[in-house]
Design a protein around this motif. Structure first.
Motif, PDB file in Angstrom:
ATOM      1  N   TRP A  70      41.785  49.699  37.581  1.00  0.00           N
ATOM      2  CA  TRP A  70      41.465  50.916  36.836  1.00  0.00           C
ATOM      3  C   TRP A  70      42.640  51.390  35.994  1.00  0.00           C
ATOM      4  N   ILE A  73      42.485  49.206  32.930  1.00  0.00           N
ATOM      5  CA  ILE A  73      41.388  49.660  32.065  1.00  0.00           C
ATOM      6  C   ILE A  73      41.829  50.904  31.292  1.00  0.00           C
ATOM      7  N   SER A  76      44.580  49.945  28.654  1.00  0.00           N
ATOM      8  CA  SER A  76      44.007  49.253  27.494  1.00  0.00           C
ATOM      9  C   SER A  76      43.225  50.204  26.603  1.00  0.00           C
ATOM     10  N   THR A  77      42.470  51.095  27.217  1.00  0.00           N
ATOM     11  CA  THR A  77      41.703  52.079  26.454  1.00  0.00           C
ATOM     12  C   THR A  77      42.642  53.024  25.711  1.00  0.00           C
ATOM     13  N   LEU A 108      39.161  45.648  23.887  1.00  0.00           N
ATOM     14  CA  LEU A 108      37.915  46.157  24.463  1.00  0.00           C
ATOM     15  C   LEU A 108      37.105  45.038  25.119  1.00  0.00           C
ATOM     16  N   VAL A 111      38.567  44.849  28.439  1.00  0.00           N
ATOM     17  CA  VAL A 111      38.159  46.022  29.225  1.00  0.00           C
ATOM     18  C   VAL A 111      36.756  45.805  29.788  1.00  0.00           C
ATOM     19  N   ARG A 114      36.884  43.604  32.791  1.00  0.00           N
ATOM     20  CA  ARG A 114      37.362  44.301  33.993  1.00  0.00           C
ATOM     21  C   ARG A 114      36.279  45.215  34.568  1.00  0.00           C
TER      22      ARG A 114
END
Length: 166
Positions: A70, A73, A76-77, A108, A111, A114
């Protein structure tokens, strides 16, 4: 006319994301790499090797924890948001928009992996000249690298264009 201003960014990101996800589905699921674990395509230059990357590049931070998943994630976001904000606040040249789109689309794609699997699907392995590369990567990783390199290379061109504008 404002939405058209970033059309190159959108389409580069869209195609990078789509190609990344399509290539993973095609190779890992449709060709059965998840089951076969290895497919020699053009050895040693190009091989498909199944990989589950739970960390970052080259398996760094691969401790297989949900917290790490998490955090990656979120990271990356956040990178995608920062890049998009930075590029949209400037008047980027077309090449810089494309570079930003490639980086965001590739990130993305990873992401989504994941979120769906708990790890990033990797399958590309390339070796050459008697040097055997043990690492695997994916198309999204290629787009992230090309996008980051493009942002570095083309950022100064955007600055020069802004200075020339009346």
């Amino acid at each position: 006319m404002r939405p058209m201003r970033f059309a190159f960014l959108f389409w580069a990101g869209f195609w990078a994301f789509l190609l990344d996800q399509a290539s993973k589905y095609l190779v890992v699921h449709w060709m059965g790499l998840a089951r076969l674990r290895s497919i020699d395509v053009l050895p040693p230059v190009l091989n498909f090797r199944y990989g589950e990357n739970r960390g970052i590049n080259f398996g760094l931070l691969d401790n297989n924890s949900d917290l790490a998943r998490w955090l990656l994630i979120g990271f990356s976001t956040a990178v995608c948001i920062v890049v998009l904000t930075w590029v949209m606040r400037t008047q980027p040249v077309r090449r810089m928009q494309i570079a930003a789109g490639l980086l965001v689309g590739g990130a993305l794609g990873n992401v989504v992996d994941r979120l769906l699997y708990g790890y990033v699907l990797d399958f590309l392995n390339m070796s050459c000249c008697g040097i055997e590369n043990p690492f695997v990567f994916n198309i999204g990783d290629v787009f992230i690298f090309l996008g980051a390199a493009g942002l570095i290379l083309f950022e100064n061109q955007s600055d020069r264009q802004r200075k020339k504008a009346p």
